[in-house]
Write a protein that holds these residues in place. Structure first.
Motif, PDB file in Angstrom:
ATOM      1  N   GLY A 136     -11.088  -7.329  -4.483  1.00  0.00           N
ATOM      2  CA  GLY A 136      -9.799  -7.955  -4.232  1.00  0.00           C
ATOM      3  C   GLY A 136      -9.862  -9.445  -4.504  1.00  0.00           C
ATOM      4  O   GLY A 136     -10.938 -10.048  -4.560  1.00  0.00           O
ATOM      5  N   THR A 137      -8.703 -10.061  -4.644  1.00  0.00           N
ATOM      6  CA  THR A 137      -8.660 -11.506  -4.890  1.00  0.00           C
ATOM      7  C   THR A 137      -8.844 -12.306  -3.605  1.00  0.00           C
ATOM      8  O   THR A 137      -9.239 -13.472  -3.651  1.00  0.00           O
ATOM      9  CB  THR A 137      -7.318 -11.892  -5.535  1.00  0.00           C
ATOM     10  OG1 THR A 137      -6.241 -11.468  -4.674  1.00  0.00           O
ATOM     11  CG2 THR A 137      -7.158 -11.221  -6.888  1.00  0.00           C
ATOM     12  N   GLY A 138      -8.567 -11.686  -2.453  1.00  0.00           N
ATOM     13  CA  GLY A 138      -8.737 -12.364  -1.181  1.00  0.00           C
ATOM     14  C   GLY A 138     -10.159 -12.276  -0.671  1.00  0.00           C
ATOM     15  O   GLY A 138     -10.887 -11.332  -0.967  1.00  0.00           O
ATOM     16  N   ALA A 139     -10.547 -13.270   0.106  1.00  0.00           N
ATOM     17  CA  ALA A 139     -11.916 -13.310   0.640  1.00  0.00           C
ATOM     18  C   ALA A 139     -12.093 -12.262   1.739  1.00  0.00           C
ATOM     19  O   ALA A 139     -11.174 -11.985   2.517  1.00  0.00           O
ATOM     20  CB  ALA A 139     -12.208 -14.698   1.191  1.00  0.00           C
ATOM     21  N   VAL A 140     -13.291 -11.679   1.790  1.00  0.00           N
ATOM     22  CA  VAL A 140     -13.681 -10.747   2.851  1.00  0.00           C
ATOM     23  C   VAL A 140     -15.083 -11.127   3.299  1.00  0.00           C
ATOM     24  O   VAL A 140     -15.999 -11.260   2.474  1.00  0.00           O
ATOM     25  CB  VAL A 140     -13.664  -9.279   2.370  1.00  0.00           C
ATOM     26  CG1 VAL A 140     -14.176  -8.353   3.470  1.00  0.00           C
ATOM     27  CG2 VAL A 140     -12.258  -8.863   1.955  1.00  0.00           C
TER      28      VAL A 140
END
Length: 262
Positions: free
Chosen positions: A224-228
Motif C-alpha cells: 500500500g502507499t500508506g505506512a504500516v
C-alpha cells in the motif's frame, strides 16, 4: 451446517425448544446468510467437549492433493497503521462477496492502506508464495478491514486449485488505535490464519513446488502507499510431533514442540 455444494460450514444463533425438539434461527432461514467459523477451505466440522480445560474443540476437514510435502511454522505479528483517513472508499456491493473482492484486489494490487501482511511458503526467487494480508477501506465515517489469503502464486504446478479466500474482520480498527494482529500457522500444506485476535479465520491448502528440493521463506510486506508499522513479530519453526507409545503399542499422548527461529 456443512453445505457440500460450496464445501463450507455455516452457523447461526437461535432458540432451541427441548420439548418440541425444534430450532428457530434468529437470522434468515437461508444458510448462505449465516456466519462462518472459517472463511477458507474447511468443511464437515465436528466438535467435542474437553473437560480438562473446560473448552469445546472443533475439528474440520480440508481435503488434499496427493504427493505434496511442506514445512511447519507459527508466526505472530502485530501491525500498526498510523493514518487511516486515506483508506480507499468501500463500494457497497463489495460487502456481499468479500471472497471475490480478495480475488480482484490480490496481494500484488496496490491500495492506500494495504495490502499488508505475510508472505509464507515463499521460494527464494519469490516465484511461489502465499500471501495472507489485510486491506482497510473507508465506509462513510467508519472503517472496514478485509482479510484475504491469496493463493494465485502459491504454486507453479499445473492443475493446482488456487482460489482466493476472504472475509471482513468484525472489529472497529479505529477504536483499536489502528492496531490489528495476524497469526498464521503453516503445517505442511495447510496455512491457517487468524486475524484480529481470531475474529476471522481462513484456512487454505497450498502446494508449492519448491518445497521438494528447497527451503521456504517468510516475509512481511506492504504494497500500500500508506505506512504500516510492525509493532512486534514472533516466529517459530515447529518441530516434528513427539508421540508417546506404551509398551503394548498403544499411543498414550502426543505433543508438538516448538523452537524459536530468529
Amino acid at each position: 451446517m456443512s453445505v457440500m455444494d460450496t464445501v463450507q460450514d455455516y452457523y447461526v444463533v437461535g432458540s432451541y425448544d427441548d420439548t418440541a425438539d425444534t430450532f428457530v434461527p434468529e437470522d434468515d432461514d437461508d444458510c448462505r446468510s449465516w456466519r462462518r467459523l472459517d472463511y477458507g477451505h474447511v468443511y464437515a466440522s465436528k466438535s467435542f467437549f474437553d473437560p480438562s480445560k473446560n473448552r469445546r474443540v472443533l475439528w474440520g476437514w480440508a481435503n488434499e492433493i496427493i504427493g505434496i510435502v511442506g514445512e511447519q511454522a507459527d508466526v505472530e505479528v502485530v501491525f500498526e497503521i498510523p493514518a487511516l483517513e486515506h483508506a480507499d472508499v468501500l463500494e457497497p456491493n463489495w460487502l456481499l462477496d468479500p471472497q471475490s473482492l480478495c480475488g480482484e484486489k490480490g496481494a500484488s494490487v496496490p491500495g492506500s492502506v494495504g495490502p499488508f501482511g505475510l508472505l509464507v511458503m515463499a521460494s527464494g526467487d519469490m516465484q511461489e508464495h502465499t500471501a495472507v494480508f489485510f486491506r482497510v477501506f473507508r465506509q462513510n465515517d467508519k472503517y472496514k478491514v478485509l482479510m484475504c489469503t491469496d493463493l494465485s502464486r502459491s504454486s507453479t504446478r499445473d492443475g493446482v486449485y488456487k482460489p482466493p479466500y476472504g472475509a471482513f474482520v468484525d472489529m472497529d480498527i479505529e477504536a483499536h488505535s489502528g492496531i490489528i494482529s495476524l497469526r498464521t500457522l503453516v503445517d505442511h500444506s495447510v496455512v491457517e490464519s487468524f486475524g484480529g485476535g481470531g475474529r476471522t479465520c481462513i484456512t487454505a491448502r497450498v502446494y508449492p513446488d519448491h518445497v521438494v528440493n528447497g527451503n521456504s521463506h517468510l516475509y512481511v510486506f506492504n504494497n500500500g502507499t500508506g505506512a504500516v508499522k510492525v509493532s512486534s513479530l514472533d516466529a517459530w519453526e515447529m518441530a516434528t510431533a513427539t508421540v508417546n507409545v506404551l509398551p503394548d503399542g498403544l499411543i498414550a499422548a502426543s505433543s508438538v514442540s516448538r523452537a524459536q527461529a530468529y
